[in-house]
Design an enzyme around this catalytic site. Structure first.
Site, PDB file in Angstrom:
ATOM      1  N   ASP A 201      57.568 -61.521 -46.021  1.00 28.78           N
ATOM      2  CA  ASP A 201      57.914 -62.487 -44.973  1.00 28.78           C
ATOM      3  C   ASP A 201      56.762 -62.515 -43.973  1.00 28.78           C
ATOM      4  O   ASP A 201      55.702 -61.947 -44.215  1.00 28.78           O
ATOM      5  CB  ASP A 201      59.252 -62.135 -44.304  1.00 28.78           C
ATOM      6  CG  ASP A 201      59.177 -60.856 -43.490  1.00 28.78           C
ATOM      7  OD1 ASP A 201      58.107 -60.202 -43.487  1.00 28.78           O
ATOM      8  OD2 ASP A 201      60.180 -60.511 -42.850  1.00 28.78           O
TER       9      ASP A 201
ATOM     10  N   ARG B  33      25.532 -43.465 -24.071  1.00 29.09           N
ATOM     11  CA  ARG B  33      26.565 -42.650 -23.427  1.00 29.09           C
ATOM     12  C   ARG B  33      25.967 -41.968 -22.206  1.00 29.09           C
ATOM     13  O   ARG B  33      25.020 -41.191 -22.333  1.00 29.09           O
ATOM     14  CB  ARG B  33      27.154 -41.604 -24.370  1.00 29.09           C
ATOM     15  CG  ARG B  33      28.271 -40.808 -23.645  1.00 29.09           C
ATOM     16  CD  ARG B  33      29.115 -39.947 -24.552  1.00 29.09           C
ATOM     17  NE  ARG B  33      28.452 -38.718 -24.930  1.00 29.09           N
ATOM     18  CZ  ARG B  33      29.081 -37.674 -25.513  1.00 29.09           C
ATOM     19  NH1 ARG B  33      30.384 -37.763 -25.792  1.00 29.09           N
ATOM     20  NH2 ARG B  33      28.416 -36.600 -25.846  1.00 29.09           N
TER      21      ARG B  33
ATOM     22  N   ASP C  59      37.089 -32.072 -26.205  1.00 26.81           N
ATOM     23  CA  ASP C  59      37.322 -31.887 -24.769  1.00 26.81           C
ATOM     24  C   ASP C  59      38.813 -31.925 -24.456  1.00 26.81           C
ATOM     25  O   ASP C  59      39.291 -31.187 -23.591  1.00 26.81           O
ATOM     26  CB  ASP C  59      36.575 -32.965 -23.969  1.00 26.81           C
ATOM     27  CG  ASP C  59      35.097 -32.640 -23.876  1.00 26.81           C
ATOM     28  OD1 ASP C  59      34.748 -31.605 -23.288  1.00 26.81           O
ATOM     29  OD2 ASP C  59      34.282 -33.420 -24.411  1.00 26.81           O
TER      30      ASP C  59
ATOM     31  N   GLU D 212      39.608 -38.023 -22.734  1.00 30.78           N
ATOM     32  CA  GLU D 212      39.427 -36.684 -23.297  1.00 30.78           C
ATOM     33  C   GLU D 212      40.004 -35.579 -22.418  1.00 30.78           C
ATOM     34  O   GLU D 212      39.526 -34.452 -22.440  1.00 30.78           O
ATOM     35  CB  GLU D 212      37.956 -36.399 -23.664  1.00 30.78           C
ATOM     36  CG  GLU D 212      36.903 -37.100 -22.852  1.00 30.78           C
ATOM     37  CD  GLU D 212      35.501 -37.051 -23.480  1.00 30.78           C
ATOM     38  OE1 GLU D 212      35.276 -36.375 -24.485  1.00 30.78           O
ATOM     39  OE2 GLU D 212      34.605 -37.716 -22.934  1.00 30.78           O
TER      40      GLU D 212
ATOM     41  N   LYS E 125      15.250 -42.509 -36.469  1.00 28.52           N
ATOM     42  CA  LYS E 125      15.841 -42.334 -37.796  1.00 28.52           C
ATOM     43  C   LYS E 125      17.211 -43.003 -37.871  1.00 28.52           C
ATOM     44  O   LYS E 125      17.535 -43.681 -38.849  1.00 28.52           O
ATOM     45  CB  LYS E 125      15.953 -40.836 -38.097  1.00 28.52           C
ATOM     46  CG  LYS E 125      16.560 -40.584 -39.439  1.00 28.52           C
ATOM     47  CD  LYS E 125      16.383 -39.170 -39.941  1.00 28.52           C
ATOM     48  CE  LYS E 125      17.018 -39.127 -41.310  1.00 28.52           C
ATOM     49  NZ  LYS E 125      16.249 -38.439 -42.294  1.00 28.52           N
TER      50      LYS E 125
ATOM     51  N   ILE F 205      28.314 -37.323 -36.134  1.00 27.90           N
ATOM     52  CA  ILE F 205      27.241 -36.544 -35.511  1.00 27.90           C
ATOM     53  C   ILE F 205      26.096 -36.285 -36.478  1.00 27.90           C
ATOM     54  O   ILE F 205      25.040 -35.842 -36.064  1.00 27.90           O
ATOM     55  CB  ILE F 205      27.765 -35.188 -34.985  1.00 27.90           C
ATOM     56  CG1 ILE F 205      28.566 -34.486 -36.070  1.00 27.90           C
ATOM     57  CG2 ILE F 205      28.579 -35.376 -33.715  1.00 27.90           C
ATOM     58  CD1 ILE F 205      28.485 -32.998 -35.986  1.00 27.90           C
ATOM     59  N   HIS F 206      26.322 -36.565 -37.774  1.00 25.86           N
ATOM     60  CA  HIS F 206      25.303 -36.225 -38.774  1.00 25.86           C
ATOM     61  C   HIS F 206      25.236 -37.343 -39.811  1.00 25.86           C
ATOM     62  O   HIS F 206      26.283 -37.903 -40.173  1.00 25.86           O
ATOM     63  CB  HIS F 206      25.671 -34.887 -39.435  1.00 25.86           C
ATOM     64  CG  HIS F 206      24.572 -34.277 -40.236  1.00 25.86           C
ATOM     65  ND1 HIS F 206      24.348 -34.608 -41.552  1.00 25.86           N
ATOM     66  CD2 HIS F 206      23.624 -33.361 -39.893  1.00 25.86           C
ATOM     67  CE1 HIS F 206      23.302 -33.911 -41.995  1.00 25.86           C
ATOM     68  NE2 HIS F 206      22.852 -33.151 -41.013  1.00 25.86           N
TER      69      HIS F 206
HETATM   70  N1  COA Z   1      20.979 -38.761 -35.914  1.00 28.40           N
HETATM   71  C1  COA Z   1      19.920 -39.054 -36.700  1.00 28.40           C
HETATM   72  N2  COA Z   1      19.386 -38.193 -37.583  1.00 28.40           N
HETATM   73  C2  COA Z   1      19.950 -36.990 -37.671  1.00 28.40           C
HETATM   74  C3  COA Z   1      21.064 -36.619 -36.888  1.00 28.40           C
HETATM   75  C4  COA Z   1      21.583 -37.556 -35.988  1.00 28.40           C
HETATM   76  N3  COA Z   1      22.619 -37.282 -35.207  1.00 28.40           N
HETATM   77  N4  COA Z   1      21.420 -35.354 -37.210  1.00 28.40           N
HETATM   78  C5  COA Z   1      20.574 -34.948 -38.166  1.00 28.40           C
HETATM   79  N5  COA Z   1      19.691 -35.927 -38.445  1.00 28.40           N
HETATM   80  C6  COA Z   1      18.603 -35.916 -39.455  1.00 28.40           C
HETATM   81  C7  COA Z   1      17.568 -34.837 -39.197  1.00 28.40           C
HETATM   82  O1  COA Z   1      16.570 -35.354 -38.366  1.00 28.40           O
HETATM   83  C8  COA Z   1      17.085 -34.537 -40.585  1.00 28.40           C
HETATM   84  O2  COA Z   1      16.203 -35.547 -40.980  1.00 28.40           O
HETATM   85  P1  COA Z   1      14.952 -35.254 -41.950  1.00 28.40           P
HETATM   86  O3  COA Z   1      15.570 -34.762 -43.244  1.00 28.40           O
HETATM   87  O4  COA Z   1      14.297 -36.583 -42.080  1.00 28.40           O
HETATM   88  O5  COA Z   1      14.144 -34.212 -41.267  1.00 28.40           O
HETATM   89  C9  COA Z   1      18.338 -34.697 -41.437  1.00 28.40           C
HETATM   90  O6  COA Z   1      19.184 -35.561 -40.703  1.00 28.40           O
HETATM   91  C10 COA Z   1      19.060 -33.399 -41.719  1.00 28.40           C
HETATM   92  O7  COA Z   1      19.380 -32.771 -40.517  1.00 28.40           O
HETATM   93  P2  COA Z   1      19.925 -31.262 -40.505  1.00 28.40           P
HETATM   94  O8  COA Z   1      18.788 -30.306 -40.678  1.00 28.40           O
HETATM   95  O9  COA Z   1      21.050 -31.163 -41.476  1.00 28.40           O
HETATM   96  O10 COA Z   1      20.500 -31.177 -39.031  1.00 28.40           O
HETATM   97  P3  COA Z   1      20.153 -30.097 -37.898  1.00 28.40           P
HETATM   98  O11 COA Z   1      20.655 -28.769 -38.298  1.00 28.40           O
HETATM   99  O12 COA Z   1      18.710 -30.192 -37.525  1.00 28.40           O
HETATM  100  O13 COA Z   1      21.019 -30.677 -36.675  1.00 28.40           O
HETATM  101  C11 COA Z   1      22.909 -31.187 -35.343  1.00 28.40           C
HETATM  102  C12 COA Z   1      22.421 -30.581 -36.673  1.00 28.40           C
HETATM  103  C13 COA Z   1      24.416 -31.088 -35.284  1.00 28.40           C
HETATM  104  C14 COA Z   1      22.289 -30.412 -34.183  1.00 28.40           C
HETATM  105  C15 COA Z   1      22.467 -32.673 -35.312  1.00 28.40           C
HETATM  106  O14 COA Z   1      23.026 -33.300 -36.437  1.00 28.40           O
HETATM  107  C16 COA Z   1      22.809 -33.420 -34.041  1.00 28.40           C
HETATM  108  O15 COA Z   1      22.149 -33.285 -33.022  1.00 28.40           O
HETATM  109  N6  COA Z   1      23.873 -34.290 -34.048  1.00 28.40           N
HETATM  110  C17 COA Z   1      24.263 -35.057 -32.908  1.00 28.40           C
HETATM  111  C18 COA Z   1      24.878 -34.184 -31.838  1.00 28.40           C
HETATM  112  C19 COA Z   1      25.346 -34.965 -30.642  1.00 28.40           C
HETATM  113  O16 COA Z   1      24.831 -35.996 -30.306  1.00 28.40           O
HETATM  114  N7  COA Z   1      26.371 -34.413 -29.948  1.00 28.40           N
HETATM  115  C20 COA Z   1      26.949 -35.059 -28.815  1.00 28.40           C
HETATM  116  C21 COA Z   1      28.096 -35.944 -29.178  1.00 28.40           C
HETATM  117  S1  COA Z   1      29.455 -35.116 -29.914  1.00 28.40           S
HETATM  118 MG    MG Z   2      33.441 -35.116 -25.002  1.00 27.57          MG
END
Ligand code: COA
Ligand code: MG
Length: 288
Positions: A260, A66, A151, A124, A20, A215-216
């Site tokens: 300047d 990462r 962190d 961090e 995605k 993250i989102h």
């Molecule tokens: N990358 C790609 N797609 C993402 C995503 C991401 N990081 N986070 C959410 N989505 C997608 C979901 O798959 C969903 O798609 P859909 O509507 O097609 O089903 C949509 O976005 C909505 O997601 P949502 O339900 O709001 O999120 P969630 O509650 O399932 O997940 C988190 C929330 C925070 C767990 C999730 O966003 C995530 O894992 N983020 C990355 C965390 C990470 O990598 N942390 C380490 C570094 S700080």
């Molecule tokens: Mg960190």
């Protein structure tokens, strides 16, 4: 020089989400083996990361892996796995770097195997912030320096707020600028607070960061807009550059304000960012 306004983290063990991410408006996708992945799923995450790299079309997006931190028990296996990947990421992000020597060792290992990936060390901890200038230069293949805010706050016992992190952020920007690489800011964890995110992005860009991790998906448009010049800034910059070209590079009067060479440099930098982020056509390293 690809843009790095937004860099979206995705846990490597969520292949549906990696796929995605490859279609979202993010400049980079960070496939994460570290803190986004449960300790019991590290092997699975490495296997799925290799598979995603081989199979997913990320278009023009930068692909970043990462790893776990060099001080963790997972790092050796991460590096082994990476060296055997059928397709390599553009960049490897190394979290919780504590010592410049760790980066030198990683770079030497990649050199030995003829692997050309760039590196982004993450600063961090207290120690890493103090050593940021050396970390930014270590290993000779860094293309960015990331600040890890959560962190860092945990390490020094500070609140996860703007003021307590200000010195560390400024130091990361200075270290990156002195090394000629991109300073990249930490993610904003509260993805249901778009106003807060926008505010932190504005402040971060004013400090000199080129972009911010996400993250989102809902954070991407806010970040992309914040780390590109506004139309007004770009218009001003283009006028300054044009005025200097016509009237010379000494001090001139533009609308009652002095322009300047130093002001022209600020304007040229804005024009370069506009090129890098696709607002203007052309080569971002070209002046004016
Ligand atoms: N990358 C790609 N797609 C993402 C995503 C991401 N990081 N986070 C959410 N989505 C997608 C979901 O798959 C969903 O798609 P859909 O509507 O097609 O089903 C949509 O976005 C909505 O997601 P949502 O339900 O709001 O999120 P969630 O509650 O399932 O997940 C988190 C929330 C925070 C767990 C999730 O966003 C995530 O894992 N983020 C990355 C965390 C990470 O990598 N942390 C380490 C570094 S700080
Ligand atoms: Mg960190």
């Amino acid at each position: 020089m690809r843009p790095r306004r937004s860099l979206l983290f995705v846990p490597a063990d969520r292949p549906d989400r990696v796929r995605k991410a490859a279609g979202l408006p993010t400049d980079a996708v960070i496939i994460d083996l570290e803190d986004g992945v449960d300790l019991s799923r590290k092997d699975e995450a490495r296997r799925l990361a290799a598979q995603a790299l081989a199979e997913v079309d990320f278009g023009s997006r930068e692909v970043i892996l990462r790893t776990n931190s060099p001080g963790s028990p997972f790092f050796a296996a991460d590096l082994e796995a990476l060296l055997a990947f059928p397709r390599l990421p553009d960049t490897v992000m190394i979290p919780k770097v504590e010592r410049p020597e760790d980066l030198e060792a990683i770079a030497a290992r990649l050199d030995q195997r003829g692997i050309a990936c760039g590196l982004i060390p993450c600063v961090e901890s207290a120690r890493a912030v103090l050593d940021a200038p050396a970390i930014a230069r270590a290993g000779g293949r860094n293309t960015g320096l990331m600040f890890g805010g959560y962190d860092f706050s945990a390490d020094i016992g500070a609140a996860n707020e703007w003021e307590p992190q200000l010195y560390a952020r400024s130091r990361v920007v200075l270290a990156a600028a002195a090394a000629g690489i991109d300073p990249i800011d930490t993610p904003y964890g509260d993805f249901s607070d778009p106003e807060g995110l926008a505010e932190w992005c504005r402040k971060s860009r004013r400090l000199g960061f080129v972009g911010k991790c996400a993250i989102h998906p809902s954070q991407l448009e806010i970040i992309n807009a914040a780390y590109a010049p506004t139309p007004e800034e770009l218009q001003w910059a283009q006028r300054v550059v044009a005025a200097a070209e016509q009237q010379g590079y000494g001090a001139i009067n533009l609308d009652g304000r002095m322009v300047d060479m130093a002001v022209v440099r600020v304007a040229q930098r804005i024009v370069a960012v506009a090129r890098r982020t696709g607002m203007l056509p052309g080569d971002p390293t070209r002046e004016g």
